[in-house]
Design a protein around this motif. Structure first.
Motif, PDB file in Angstrom:
ATOM      1  N   PRO A 226     -26.532  91.429   4.495  1.00  0.00           N
ATOM      2  CA  PRO A 226     -25.809  91.548   3.338  1.00  0.00           C
ATOM      3  C   PRO A 226     -25.762  90.801   2.119  1.00  0.00           C
ATOM      4  O   PRO A 226     -25.947  89.458   2.112  1.00  0.00           O
ATOM      5  CB  PRO A 226     -24.383  91.589   4.159  1.00  0.00           C
ATOM      6  CG  PRO A 226     -24.679  91.650   5.682  1.00  0.00           C
ATOM      7  CD  PRO A 226     -26.143  91.007   5.590  1.00  0.00           C
ATOM      8  N   ASP A 227     -25.431  91.328   0.942  1.00  0.00           N
ATOM      9  CA  ASP A 227     -25.638  90.473  -0.209  1.00  0.00           C
ATOM     10  C   ASP A 227     -24.303  90.153  -0.657  1.00  0.00           C
ATOM     11  O   ASP A 227     -23.613  90.508  -1.548  1.00  0.00           O
ATOM     12  CB  ASP A 227     -26.340  91.600  -1.345  1.00  0.00           C
ATOM     13  CG  ASP A 227     -26.515  90.890  -2.565  1.00  0.00           C
ATOM     14  OD1 ASP A 227     -26.435  89.567  -2.515  1.00  0.00           O
ATOM     15  OD2 ASP A 227     -26.674  91.423  -3.607  1.00  0.00           O
ATOM     16  N   SER A 228     -23.625  89.463   0.273  1.00  0.00           N
ATOM     17  CA  SER A 228     -22.341  89.129   0.043  1.00  0.00           C
ATOM     18  C   SER A 228     -22.039  88.196  -1.184  1.00  0.00           C
ATOM     19  O   SER A 228     -20.924  87.902  -1.215  1.00  0.00           O
ATOM     20  CB  SER A 228     -21.902  88.443   1.712  1.00  0.00           C
ATOM     21  OG  SER A 228     -22.729  87.301   1.812  1.00  0.00           O
ATOM     22  N   GLY A 229     -23.144  87.306  -1.624  1.00  0.00           N
ATOM     23  CA  GLY A 229     -22.641  86.331  -2.385  1.00  0.00           C
ATOM     24  C   GLY A 229     -23.065  86.694  -3.949  1.00  0.00           C
ATOM     25  O   GLY A 229     -22.523  85.989  -4.789  1.00  0.00           O
ATOM     26  N   ALA A 230     -23.262  87.947  -4.185  1.00  0.00           N
ATOM     27  CA  ALA A 230     -23.560  88.257  -5.384  1.00  0.00           C
ATOM     28  C   ALA A 230     -22.073  88.826  -6.166  1.00  0.00           C
ATOM     29  O   ALA A 230     -21.246  89.404  -5.808  1.00  0.00           O
ATOM     30  CB  ALA A 230     -24.395  89.440  -5.474  1.00  0.00           C
ATOM     31  N   VAL A 231     -22.021  88.211  -7.400  1.00  0.00           N
ATOM     32  CA  VAL A 231     -21.051  88.413  -8.226  1.00  0.00           C
ATOM     33  C   VAL A 231     -20.945  89.944  -8.636  1.00  0.00           C
ATOM     34  O   VAL A 231     -21.873  90.573  -9.224  1.00  0.00           O
ATOM     35  CB  VAL A 231     -20.838  87.518  -9.536  1.00  0.00           C
ATOM     36  CG1 VAL A 231     -19.771  88.183 -10.467  1.00  0.00           C
ATOM     37  CG2 VAL A 231     -20.966  85.947  -9.196  1.00  0.00           C
ATOM     38  N   CYS A 232     -19.671  90.758  -8.307  1.00  0.00           N
ATOM     39  CA  CYS A 232     -19.333  92.081  -8.721  1.00  0.00           C
ATOM     40  C   CYS A 232     -20.393  92.913  -7.742  1.00  0.00           C
ATOM     41  O   CYS A 232     -20.390  94.137  -8.226  1.00  0.00           O
ATOM     42  CB  CYS A 232     -19.721  92.337 -10.297  1.00  0.00           C
ATOM     43  SG  CYS A 232     -18.705  91.354 -11.354  1.00  0.00           S
ATOM     44  N   ALA A 233     -21.186  92.593  -6.856  1.00  0.00           N
ATOM     45  CA  ALA A 233     -21.982  93.327  -6.275  1.00  0.00           C
ATOM     46  C   ALA A 233     -21.222  94.452  -5.364  1.00  0.00           C
ATOM     47  O   ALA A 233     -22.033  95.464  -5.190  1.00  0.00           O
ATOM     48  CB  ALA A 233     -22.854  92.550  -5.208  1.00  0.00           C
ATOM     49  N   SER A 234     -20.343  94.228  -4.991  1.00  0.00           N
ATOM     50  CA  SER A 234     -19.513  95.428  -4.485  1.00  0.00           C
ATOM     51  C   SER A 234     -19.255  96.665  -5.020  1.00  0.00           C
ATOM     52  O   SER A 234     -18.635  97.233  -4.592  1.00  0.00           O
ATOM     53  CB  SER A 234     -18.282  94.651  -3.790  1.00  0.00           C
ATOM     54  OG  SER A 234     -17.381  94.233  -4.444  1.00  0.00           O
ATOM     55  N   ARG A 240     -23.481  92.137 -15.271  1.00  0.00           N
ATOM     56  CA  ARG A 240     -23.351  90.663 -14.839  1.00  0.00           C
ATOM     57  C   ARG A 240     -23.688  90.207 -13.728  1.00  0.00           C
ATOM     58  O   ARG A 240     -23.268  89.238 -12.910  1.00  0.00           O
ATOM     59  CB  ARG A 240     -21.700  90.525 -14.859  1.00  0.00           C
ATOM     60  CG  ARG A 240     -21.029  90.572 -16.395  1.00  0.00           C
ATOM     61  CD  ARG A 240     -19.614  90.267 -16.302  1.00  0.00           C
ATOM     62  NE  ARG A 240     -19.628  88.820 -15.962  1.00  0.00           N
ATOM     63  CZ  ARG A 240     -18.434  88.214 -15.382  1.00  0.00           C
ATOM     64  NH1 ARG A 240     -17.173  88.685 -15.114  1.00  0.00           N
ATOM     65  NH2 ARG A 240     -18.228  86.892 -15.131  1.00  0.00           N
ATOM     66  N   ARG A 241     -24.995  90.898 -13.179  1.00  0.00           N
ATOM     67  CA  ARG A 241     -25.744  90.405 -12.073  1.00  0.00           C
ATOM     68  C   ARG A 241     -26.989  89.903 -12.508  1.00  0.00           C
ATOM     69  O   ARG A 241     -28.016  89.981 -11.814  1.00  0.00           O
ATOM     70  CB  ARG A 241     -25.942  91.661 -10.991  1.00  0.00           C
ATOM     71  CG  ARG A 241     -24.706  92.175 -10.884  1.00  0.00           C
ATOM     72  CD  ARG A 241     -24.685  93.211  -9.536  1.00  0.00           C
ATOM     73  NE  ARG A 241     -25.285  92.360  -8.150  1.00  0.00           N
ATOM     74  CZ  ARG A 241     -26.629  92.780  -7.724  1.00  0.00           C
ATOM     75  NH1 ARG A 241     -27.455  93.583  -8.261  1.00  0.00           N
ATOM     76  NH2 ARG A 241     -27.046  92.195  -6.549  1.00  0.00           N
ATOM     77  N   THR A 242     -26.938  89.027 -13.806  1.00  0.00           N
ATOM     78  CA  THR A 242     -28.168  88.500 -13.981  1.00  0.00           C
ATOM     79  C   THR A 242     -29.036  87.724 -13.037  1.00  0.00           C
ATOM     80  O   THR A 242     -28.422  86.593 -12.253  1.00  0.00           O
ATOM     81  CB  THR A 242     -28.056  87.507 -15.316  1.00  0.00           C
ATOM     82  OG1 THR A 242     -27.132  88.632 -16.263  1.00  0.00           O
ATOM     83  CG2 THR A 242     -29.349  87.086 -15.937  1.00  0.00           C
ATOM     84  N   GLY A 243     -30.166  88.092 -12.946  1.00  0.00           N
ATOM     85  CA  GLY A 243     -30.987  87.176 -11.754  1.00  0.00           C
ATOM     86  C   GLY A 243     -30.782  87.560 -10.243  1.00  0.00           C
ATOM     87  O   GLY A 243     -31.685  87.105  -9.636  1.00  0.00           O
ATOM     88  N   GLN A 244     -29.965  88.189  -9.847  1.00  0.00           N
ATOM     89  CA  GLN A 244     -29.863  88.783  -8.650  1.00  0.00           C
ATOM     90  C   GLN A 244     -30.425  90.173  -8.367  1.00  0.00           C
ATOM     91  O   GLN A 244     -30.741  90.827  -9.288  1.00  0.00           O
ATOM     92  CB  GLN A 244     -28.207  88.843  -8.360  1.00  0.00           C
ATOM     93  CG  GLN A 244     -27.266  87.743  -8.702  1.00  0.00           C
ATOM     94  CD  GLN A 244     -25.748  88.237  -8.504  1.00  0.00           C
ATOM     95  OE1 GLN A 244     -25.418  88.684  -7.753  1.00  0.00           O
ATOM     96  NE2 GLN A 244     -25.168  87.297  -9.642  1.00  0.00           N
ATOM     97  N   PRO A 245     -30.832  90.066  -7.097  1.00  0.00           N
ATOM     98  CA  PRO A 245     -31.596  91.205  -6.737  1.00  0.00           C
ATOM     99  C   PRO A 245     -31.030  92.764  -6.804  1.00  0.00           C
ATOM    100  O   PRO A 245     -29.938  92.789  -6.595  1.00  0.00           O
ATOM    101  CB  PRO A 245     -31.771  90.918  -5.320  1.00  0.00           C
ATOM    102  CG  PRO A 245     -30.861  90.180  -4.866  1.00  0.00           C
ATOM    103  CD  PRO A 245     -30.731  89.131  -5.789  1.00  0.00           C
ATOM    104  N   CYS A 246     -31.636  93.467  -7.363  1.00  0.00           N
ATOM    105  CA  CYS A 246     -31.578  94.855  -7.442  1.00  0.00           C
ATOM    106  C   CYS A 246     -31.062  95.225  -6.210  1.00  0.00           C
ATOM    107  O   CYS A 246     -31.829  95.258  -5.165  1.00  0.00           O
ATOM    108  CB  CYS A 246     -32.438  95.665  -8.268  1.00  0.00           C
ATOM    109  SG  CYS A 246     -31.946  97.402  -8.263  1.00  0.00           S
ATOM    110  N   LEU A 247     -29.980  96.157  -6.099  1.00  0.00           N
ATOM    111  CA  LEU A 247     -29.536  96.732  -4.604  1.00  0.00           C
ATOM    112  C   LEU A 247     -30.206  97.634  -4.412  1.00  0.00           C
ATOM    113  O   LEU A 247     -30.119  98.250  -3.023  1.00  0.00           O
ATOM    114  CB  LEU A 247     -28.123  97.141  -4.871  1.00  0.00           C
ATOM    115  CG  LEU A 247     -27.172  96.002  -5.307  1.00  0.00           C
ATOM    116  CD1 LEU A 247     -25.605  96.732  -5.309  1.00  0.00           C
ATOM    117  CD2 LEU A 247     -27.167  94.771  -4.197  1.00  0.00           C
ATOM    118  N   VAL A 248     -31.138  98.347  -5.110  1.00  0.00           N
ATOM    119  CA  VAL A 248     -32.057  99.547  -4.747  1.00  0.00           C
ATOM    120  C   VAL A 248     -33.620  98.790  -4.340  1.00  0.00           C
ATOM    121  O   VAL A 248     -33.881  99.182  -3.504  1.00  0.00           O
ATOM    122  CB  VAL A 248     -32.239 100.410  -5.975  1.00  0.00           C
ATOM    123  CG1 VAL A 248     -33.145 101.635  -5.636  1.00  0.00           C
ATOM    124  CG2 VAL A 248     -30.696 101.118  -6.102  1.00  0.00           C
ATOM    125  N   CYS A 249     -33.914  97.829  -5.512  1.00  0.00           N
ATOM    126  CA  CYS A 249     -35.475  97.636  -5.310  1.00  0.00           C
ATOM    127  C   CYS A 249     -35.839  96.250  -5.050  1.00  0.00           C
ATOM    128  O   CYS A 249     -36.900  95.671  -4.857  1.00  0.00           O
ATOM    129  CB  CYS A 249     -36.159  98.410  -6.495  1.00  0.00           C
ATOM    130  SG  CYS A 249     -35.872  97.324  -7.988  1.00  0.00           S
TER     131      CYS A 249
END
Length: 271
Positions: A226-234, A240-249
């Motif tokens: 789970p990508d629980s630490g991503a800002v706004c990922a939910s 505002r998810r700069t540098g975080q992994p794309c939820l699709v690829c």
């Protein structure tokens, strides 16, 4: 942090004020003093209707009596149940109804307009997907011949009214469009998909009162791990998810400044 209200927020506010104040006399004042003259004209009059066009709010008190409000970056129009408290801070306008009152703080515009002036303002704004009179053909006519990138066109309020940074980032991601694609390089099929997606998100945002753009299959809680630490990922794909992994690829989300605003996208999903 960019917090400017987008169109769904203003439409939701219009719906709330229409329900709580329309059809009855409203006491209007300007505790701050910067809207005193306009407030005195409409004070005690019946508020006949409230409507939104993009990020603009229009309170209609009668012929040639339209209070126009644009919240801008810092504006807030809080509504509370009576009895009203003493004004705190810089309250530009206070409206008091039978059961509720509302304080307007920090708007970029709060002015009294005639019907002609209000009509002229509407004419300067683009099509609003949340309005029943929205005409996507007019939007296509503007976008389809433009050399400007979609990143610019979607934020141009004379093209589409109500879109801000969050909806721009999310609709471009959801439709797989590179933000730098020019309007004239967009074919009609992809424009129709863009308009439909943007309309869907705005309607849902107005209904919920918040922006949640993830499709069920991309809920971070379902990912392994789970990508629980991503800002706004939910709630969002790119904003505002700069540098975080794309939820699709899984490709890191990119960021750049475009026309003094932050732009976010996935270079793999949006090619």
């Amino acid at each position: 942090m960019e917090v400017m209200p987008e169109g769904h927020t203003v439409h939701r506010l219009a719906r709330l004020q229409r329900r709580r104040y329309a059809g009855r006399p409203v006491a209007v004042s300007s505790p701050q003093g910067r809207f005193t003259a306009g407030a005195e004209v409409v004070d005690g009059r019946v508020l006949s209707d409230v409507e939104a066009h993009g990020k603009h709010l229009f309170q209609i008190y009668g012929p040639d009596l339209v209070v126009h409000v644009h919240l801008g970056l810092w504006g807030r129009f809080g509504n509370r149940r009576r009895p009203e408290q003493e004004p705190r801070g810089q309250v530009r306008m206070r409206m008091v109804g039978d059961e509720y009152y509302a304080d307007l703080r920090g708007p970029s515009a709060c002015e009294l307009l005639t019907d002609v002036e209000a009509t002229a303002l509407h004419a300067r704004l683009g099509e609003d997907p949340l309005r029943r009179d929205a005409d996507p053909e007019r939007v296509w006519a503007r976008i389809g011949r433009s050399r400007a990138p979609l990143a610019s066109l979607l934020m141009d309020q004379s093209v589409i009214a109500g879109v801000g940074n969050v909806f721009r980032a999310e609709t471009l991601f959801r439709t797989g469009l590179d933000p730098m694609t020019t309007g004239r390089d967009l074919d009609r099929e992809r424009f129709d998909a863009l308009w439909a997606d943007l309309s869907e998100m705005l309607v849902e945002g107005e209904r919920r009162g918040r922006i949640e753009t993830l499709r069920p299959e991309h809920d971070p809680a379902l990912l392994e791990p789970p990508d629980s630490g991503a800002v706004c990922a939910s709630v969002v794909y790119a904003y505002r998810r700069t540098g975080q992994p794309c939820l699709v690829c899984g490709t890191p989300i990119r960021h750049r400044t475009h026309q003094a605003r932050n732009l976010f996208w996935c270079p793999s999903c949006q090619d």
